[in-house]
Design a protein around this motif. Structure first.
Motif, PDB file in Angstrom:
ATOM      1  N   ASN A  36      -4.155  -4.458   1.841  1.00 34.92           N
ATOM      2  CA  ASN A  36      -3.450  -5.357   2.755  1.00 34.92           C
ATOM      3  C   ASN A  36      -4.313  -6.591   2.995  1.00 34.92           C
ATOM      4  O   ASN A  36      -5.543  -6.533   2.934  1.00 34.92           O
ATOM      5  CB  ASN A  36      -3.184  -4.624   4.074  1.00 34.92           C
ATOM      6  CG  ASN A  36      -2.346  -5.446   5.036  1.00 34.92           C
ATOM      7  OD1 ASN A  36      -2.843  -6.360   5.674  1.00 34.92           O
ATOM      8  ND2 ASN A  36      -1.078  -5.126   5.153  1.00 34.92           N
ATOM      9  N   ASP A  62     -10.733   3.227   4.542  1.00 32.53           N
ATOM     10  CA  ASP A  62      -9.460   2.533   4.353  1.00 32.53           C
ATOM     11  C   ASP A  62      -8.788   2.166   5.671  1.00 32.53           C
ATOM     12  O   ASP A  62      -7.899   1.331   5.695  1.00 32.53           O
ATOM     13  CB  ASP A  62      -8.512   3.411   3.531  1.00 32.53           C
ATOM     14  CG  ASP A  62      -9.170   3.896   2.261  1.00 32.53           C
ATOM     15  OD1 ASP A  62      -9.784   3.058   1.571  1.00 32.53           O
ATOM     16  OD2 ASP A  62      -9.122   5.109   1.977  1.00 32.53           O
ATOM     17  N   LEU A  63      -9.196   2.827   6.749  1.00 35.36           N
ATOM     18  CA  LEU A  63      -8.629   2.480   8.057  1.00 35.36           C
ATOM     19  C   LEU A  63      -9.455   1.331   8.617  1.00 35.36           C
ATOM     20  O   LEU A  63     -10.633   1.492   8.930  1.00 35.36           O
ATOM     21  CB  LEU A  63      -8.657   3.680   9.001  1.00 35.36           C
ATOM     22  CG  LEU A  63      -7.774   4.860   8.592  1.00 35.36           C
ATOM     23  CD1 LEU A  63      -7.864   5.973   9.624  1.00 35.36           C
ATOM     24  CD2 LEU A  63      -6.331   4.424   8.431  1.00 35.36           C
ATOM     25  N   LEU A  64      -8.808   0.163   8.728  1.00 43.11           N
ATOM     26  CA  LEU A  64      -9.570  -1.045   9.042  1.00 43.11           C
ATOM     27  C   LEU A  64     -10.202  -0.999  10.425  1.00 43.11           C
ATOM     28  O   LEU A  64     -11.239  -1.611  10.664  1.00 43.11           O
ATOM     29  CB  LEU A  64      -8.684  -2.278   8.874  1.00 43.11           C
ATOM     30  CG  LEU A  64      -8.071  -2.435   7.474  1.00 43.11           C
ATOM     31  CD1 LEU A  64      -7.396  -3.789   7.327  1.00 43.11           C
ATOM     32  CD2 LEU A  64      -9.109  -2.267   6.375  1.00 43.11           C
ATOM     33  N   SER A  65      -9.586  -0.266  11.332  1.00 42.67           N
ATOM     34  CA  SER A  65     -10.176  -0.162  12.673  1.00 42.67           C
ATOM     35  C   SER A  65     -11.543   0.529  12.595  1.00 42.67           C
ATOM     36  O   SER A  65     -12.481   0.168  13.295  1.00 42.67           O
ATOM     37  CB  SER A  65      -9.243   0.600  13.608  1.00 42.67           C
ATOM     38  OG  SER A  65      -8.928   1.859  13.066  1.00 42.67           O
ATOM     39  N   MET A 119     -14.114  -1.882  10.824  1.00 41.04           N
ATOM     40  CA  MET A 119     -14.596  -2.908  11.758  1.00 41.04           C
ATOM     41  C   MET A 119     -15.708  -2.367  12.649  1.00 41.04           C
ATOM     42  O   MET A 119     -16.653  -3.056  12.981  1.00 41.04           O
ATOM     43  CB  MET A 119     -13.447  -3.412  12.636  1.00 41.04           C
ATOM     44  CG  MET A 119     -12.627  -4.477  11.969  1.00 41.04           C
ATOM     45  SD  MET A 119     -11.534  -5.272  13.145  1.00 41.04           S
ATOM     46  CE  MET A 119     -10.241  -4.085  13.256  1.00 41.04           C
ATOM     47  N   MET A 135      -7.494   0.190   0.321  1.00 45.99           N
ATOM     48  CA  MET A 135      -6.588  -0.632   1.127  1.00 45.99           C
ATOM     49  C   MET A 135      -6.547  -2.041   0.546  1.00 45.99           C
ATOM     50  O   MET A 135      -7.602  -2.619   0.264  1.00 45.99           O
ATOM     51  CB  MET A 135      -7.084  -0.649   2.574  1.00 45.99           C
ATOM     52  CG  MET A 135      -6.342  -1.608   3.486  1.00 45.99           C
ATOM     53  SD  MET A 135      -4.621  -1.168   3.745  1.00 45.99           S
ATOM     54  CE  MET A 135      -4.766  -0.017   5.118  1.00 45.99           C
TER      55      MET A 135
END
Lengths: 223, 107
Positions: B52, B31-34, B37, B50
């Motif tokens: 967003n 869920d943490l986009l960093s 990626m 997530m």
């Protein structure tokens, strides 16, 4: 930390202005205002709002009333989980003498159902300023969560945990390049409260704490 | 397995489907986009809660085969619209990320 000892610590550390930004509540701001007045510190009422994406946003309001109205609005939007004082500690509301007035039963560290966009619009509708908190922290910082500071949010200011990261972030993220930068102590304990090492010049004539607050918020919300 | 097959077998809700024949070659949950990626790979089935709008940007950047929103997480119409313009396969399920992966692996 209590409203009175936060203000007292500010005096010891030579601070002239302090903001109280509890997670998802402004419930201790009225007591904080009274305690700050007693100590000659300019108080700002605020909140560290958790968005639906688990991003922490600092929300600052020009006046106490606006923060309290915003607080009432947010109350119904926090996830309905009860606090466990044995794990997370008590969530007391206090007066300026550190007398306990009540306790918040809903766990304040959890998220609200506002996404970033909705949160920004909501804070603006109460006359406040809102910006991403500690963008250089991996937990609950906007860069870790969204991978960027999306330019479409139009932030004029961002907060850093560690000023050593500012240059790197300015180079990596377009929205940070020209943004104003605040380094706050993000204090969760009394000993975290910074000494007066950072400063901003604000026009305060004819003097009133309200004028200083409004000028500060104007300054950080201007492009 | 293709995205179309995944939708059928796991009874996924289709929010946007551009390329149903896309082959799923792996998976990633996060869920943490960093992190996504940095860790997810092209062809992955990416499972997340997530929603967003940046999810679409990351899916496009990583070139995932599809994004599956778990736990019926609420998603704004603008995000679905963005998936449409970016050509992202966007799916949703009431199942948890754990259940979705478990069922996908058993296929």
């Amino acid at each position: 930390m209590t409203p009175a000892n936060i203000a007292g610590m500010g005096v010891i550390n030579g601070l002239q202005i302090m903001a109280l930004t509890d997670h998802n509540t402004a419930g201790n701001c009225p007591a904080f205002f009274k305690a700050c007045r007693r100590h000659g510190i300019i108080p700002i009422a605020g909140m560290e709002l958790t968005t639906a994406e688990d991003i922490h946003m600092v929300c600052l309001f020009p006046e106490l009333d606006a923060a309290m109205s915003f607080d009432a609005e947010v109350k119904g939007h926090i996830m309905n989980i009860k606090n466990r004082p044995d794990i997370f500690g008590h969530q007391y509301y206090m007066d300026e003498e550190d007398k306990v007035l009540g306790e918040e039963e809903t766990l304040l560290i959890s998220a609200t159902d506002y996404n970033v966009e909705t949160a920004i619009a909501l804070v603006h509708s109460y006359g406040g300023v809102c910006y991403p908190a500690h963008i250089d922290r991996t937990s609950n910082g906007m860069v870790a969560t969204l991978g960027d500071i999306p330019p479409e949010y139009g932030f004029t200011v961002v907060e850093f945990n560690d000023s050593a990261n500012i240059e790197e972030y300015r180079q990596k993220y377009a929205a940070v390049k020209d943004a104003k930068v605040l380094c706050s102590s993000d204090a969760h304990y009394l000993w975290d409260i910074n000494e007066a090492k950072n400063f901003i010049d604000i026009d305060d004539e004819p003097y009133s704490s309200s004028l200083v607050r409004n000028n500060l918020l104007k300054l950080i919300s201007n492009k | 397995m293709t995205v179309n097959q995944l939708i059928e077998k796991l009874s996924l809700e289709v929010l946007n489907l551009e390329e149903g024949d896309r082959e799923i070659t792996g998976g990633y949950v996060g869920d943490l986009l960093s992190w996504v990626m940095g860790k997810a790979e092209s062809g992955d089935m990416w499972v997340t809660i997530m929603t967003n709008v940046n999810v679409v940007a990351v899916a496009s950047l990583v070139d995932t085969a599809c994004v599956v929103i778990a736990d019926n997480a609420e998603i704004a119409p603008e995000v679905i619209e963005k998936a449409r313009t970016q050509g992202i396969n966007l799916l949703r399920s009431s199942k948890s990320a754990y259940q979705l992966c478990n069922e996908q692996i058993l296929l």
